[in-house]
Scaffold this active site. Sequence first.
Site, PDB file in Angstrom:
ATOM      1  N   GLU A  45      43.652  45.065  44.227  1.00 51.94           N
ATOM      2  CA  GLU A  45      42.752  45.056  45.373  1.00 51.94           C
ATOM      3  C   GLU A  45      42.299  43.615  45.575  1.00 51.94           C
ATOM      4  O   GLU A  45      41.837  42.973  44.619  1.00 51.94           O
ATOM      5  CB  GLU A  45      41.536  45.960  45.135  1.00 51.94           C
ATOM      6  CG  GLU A  45      40.594  46.005  46.329  1.00 51.94           C
ATOM      7  CD  GLU A  45      39.350  46.836  46.101  1.00 51.94           C
ATOM      8  OE1 GLU A  45      38.509  46.887  47.024  1.00 51.94           O
ATOM      9  OE2 GLU A  45      39.206  47.417  45.020  1.00 51.94           O
ATOM     10  N   ARG A  55      44.831  50.334  28.362  1.00 54.16           N
ATOM     11  CA  ARG A  55      44.367  49.031  28.824  1.00 54.16           C
ATOM     12  C   ARG A  55      44.335  48.041  27.660  1.00 54.16           C
ATOM     13  O   ARG A  55      44.016  48.402  26.522  1.00 54.16           O
ATOM     14  CB  ARG A  55      42.974  49.167  29.441  1.00 54.16           C
ATOM     15  CG  ARG A  55      42.424  47.889  30.046  1.00 54.16           C
ATOM     16  CD  ARG A  55      41.003  48.113  30.515  1.00 54.16           C
ATOM     17  NE  ARG A  55      40.933  49.058  31.611  1.00 54.16           N
ATOM     18  CZ  ARG A  55      41.077  48.728  32.884  1.00 54.16           C
ATOM     19  NH1 ARG A  55      41.322  47.470  33.223  1.00 54.16           N
ATOM     20  NH2 ARG A  55      40.983  49.644  33.826  1.00 54.16           N
ATOM     21  N   LYS A  87      34.787  42.414  37.153  1.00 54.31           N
ATOM     22  CA  LYS A  87      34.669  41.494  38.285  1.00 54.31           C
ATOM     23  C   LYS A  87      33.206  41.233  38.622  1.00 54.31           C
ATOM     24  O   LYS A  87      32.826  40.116  38.993  1.00 54.31           O
ATOM     25  CB  LYS A  87      35.403  42.058  39.499  1.00 54.31           C
ATOM     26  CG  LYS A  87      36.918  42.018  39.379  1.00 54.31           C
ATOM     27  CD  LYS A  87      37.579  42.583  40.627  1.00 54.31           C
ATOM     28  CE  LYS A  87      39.089  42.584  40.496  1.00 54.31           C
ATOM     29  NZ  LYS A  87      39.751  43.195  41.682  1.00 54.31           N
TER      30      LYS A  87
END
Length: 591
Positions: free
Chosen positions: A59, A294, A304
């Site tokens: 994204e 992950r 973020k």
Amino acid sequence: MTTPHDTPKPSNFLRGIIERDLETGTWSQRRFAGTPGDGAHHAAGPLDPAKIRTRFPPEPNGYLHVGHAKSICLNFGLARDYGGVCHLRFDDTNPEKEEQEYVDAIIEAVHWLGFDWQAHGVDHLYYASNYFGFMVRAAEALIGAGLAYVDEQSADEMRANRGDFTTPGTDSPFRDRTPAENLERFREMQSGRMPDGAAVLRAKIDMASPNINLRDPALYRIKHATHHNTGDTWCVYPMYAYAHPIEDALENITHSICTLEFEDQRPWYDWLLDKLADLGLLQRPAPRQHEFGRLNLTYVITSKRKLKALVDEGIVDGWDDPRMPTLFGMRRRGYTPESIRAMADGTGASKTNIWLEYSVLEGCLRDDLEGKAPRAMAVIDPLPLKLTNWADVFGAGHIEACHAPAHPQRPELGQRSFGLGPALWIERDDFAEVPAKGFFRLFPGNKVRLKYGLVVECTGCEKDAAGNVTAVLATVVPDTRSGTPGADAVKVKGTITWIGQHDAVPATIQLYDRLFTEPQPDAGGRDFREALNPHSKRVVQGYVEPALAGVPADQRYQFERHGYFVTDRKLHRPDAPVFNRITTLKDSWGK
């Protein structure tokens, strides 16, 4: 797609899945029209020349970080290794957080890591927003089939009626509208006359499902916002969980590889693609989702939101600060793409989330730089060394020419040259007026070798009024030049690096270390600011040897004894050099 010459990759469960699919011909009859499209579009095309198709779907709402590197290397690497193609696709379905700046930065970062998306004469760079027209068409097909409805409950009502893991959900009072009524209301949503939050389009599945993701998930919401790619064309935007499977199908993705948090979403992913294939909109076989664990790195945060806080609060000097785990920060710090790929490939893929010690990444970096980085001498904490008998031995004004290989294992890089004279710079910690046990460098009465030069004997030091050492005094031991027959005539236990004051190049040296003192800075909801390392950056004025005069930015070197350094790509100028420490020669964290 480029094919970096990395070492063979270890097997893992994803490779096993792909190999079984190739053996059984799962995707062998799949057609691809050369561009994304619906089932009819691809049916008119030839057999897909790619054996598999993967995608990296960021994204564009921030800068890529080291955690993304794992997904990049995995998706592009699997496609490369199995005769496939990996697409770069921007999942730009949230206009309020996405910007063209991030799109450009992501493209640059993926290229820097060594990958591209050109294959079979096609540029496979895509945007989810270019599929918005099809997504509306698909939503209206679901409405027509009685599989979706417009819900006008408030957000709080929907949340309350969704239930939880022990309580089934409650049907919306709008759930039994006719397809015609729902289609009319959905088009009202698209018209721009309904405010944000007034309604959502939901799939009609099962409000009592034990998988909460199947309790009539939202497909569309109203959002009056300008989109970086489509402008003001739309005022309804698809939810990520609705858009992502459709994007995969339109692009003919075979293996949709994502992290473990999407495992519970897989039944919804399959349900949606199956229904749209039944309605004749998408081809079969549909893409299949596979989840892997992950990769988390110690002493790093990758949220973020938290990284943005570091930037906004001035804790770091921007997104490319060399202490940041962003790929731009790591590039500026001096990390090589090869070292990051080695770290990502070496951890393989598993069905569990893993924590990797930061020292493993640093080890990959040292392994890569050891064979590449030219050598140089540098003095980081300068202290003058005066050779008091120089004129008696060599004559006043004489400079002794010294030479050393640019790299000990790479003769093709040639030699570097520097001069030894009566006034030198040495490291302050190479002198001790009263030495500790085991100290073999300069102290009164001790002899050391000046690397690539001569043996000298310390005779004392000079001090200022406060008792601080301002210079070290020594005498040259004649006929002990390195590489000459007399070099071994005097035995010494210590060798030190140095720079001649007459040809030293002044340099700003930025000594970077880990940004946090704790392996998991935000564990347990802790404020990550409490774990900041106050010594993560230290700027000093030092000297480097003359071979480094005028070098360009982004050049890596091994400073003998000190570690690996790079000329800062942002601040460095040939006439005003700035070097960043990439990493030390060995892991010394916490020692």
